[in-house]
Design a protein around this motif. Sequence first.
Motif, PDB file in Angstrom:
ATOM      1  N   GLU A   1      40.637   1.248  37.622  1.00  0.00           N
ATOM      2  CA  GLU A   1      39.406   1.900  38.085  1.00  0.00           C
ATOM      3  C   GLU A   1      39.138   1.544  39.547  1.00  0.00           C
ATOM      4  O   GLU A   1      38.762   2.409  40.350  1.00  0.00           O
TER       5      GLU A   1
ATOM      6  N   ASN B   1      34.186   6.057  29.616  1.00  0.00           N
ATOM      7  CA  ASN B   1      34.245   4.616  29.382  1.00  0.00           C
ATOM      8  C   ASN B   1      34.050   4.322  27.895  1.00  0.00           C
ATOM      9  O   ASN B   1      33.327   5.030  27.206  1.00  0.00           O
TER      10      ASN B   1
ATOM     11  N   LYS C   1      44.421   2.892  34.518  1.00  0.00           N
ATOM     12  CA  LYS C   1      43.225   2.925  33.665  1.00  0.00           C
ATOM     13  C   LYS C   1      43.558   3.521  32.301  1.00  0.00           C
ATOM     14  O   LYS C   1      43.134   3.007  31.267  1.00  0.00           O
TER      15      LYS C   1
END
Length: 165
Positions: A74, A34, A122
């Motif tokens: 996600e 992330n 993502k």
Amino acid sequence: MKSLPLILILFLAPFSIQAQSYPVLSYRENFFGNHIYLADGQKVNAKEMEKIISVFPENAGMFTKAKREKRMGESIKWGGWVLFTGSILYLSSGEINQRRALTSAGLFVASLGMASIGQSMKRKGKLDERDAIDIYNFKSSRRYGFQPDLQIKVSPLSMGLSLNF
């Protein structure tokens, strides 16, 4: 003597306007992949990052869209993992017959599809976020944007002020 403060203001105004600068934005990834956002080396959250990027509206829209796409990817990826787990639990929860095996195989294939689509969404969101940050840094380093500019122009024949918006 009364014009001295006016002359000082005229000479100091361009320096104070040009001293304004935008923070340099960057990011790094944590252990889970992330983004951790940085503004001039200090950690900021995504909301603060959007506020900083909002100086350039097209970049703010691009960043917001990318963040949404990353979050949606996600979610779809985790949905695929839940479906995968459900297919395994469904197969092992009772007597294994052809119907149960085919249903479980269908759920398994669907879960693989969802996980791969979610992962690619993502990844695309992360790349678009990176592009928005890079374009912001490029524009801010080239002084694009909405800053007024006040300059004193002096030539052998004349002297004057130039105010640009």
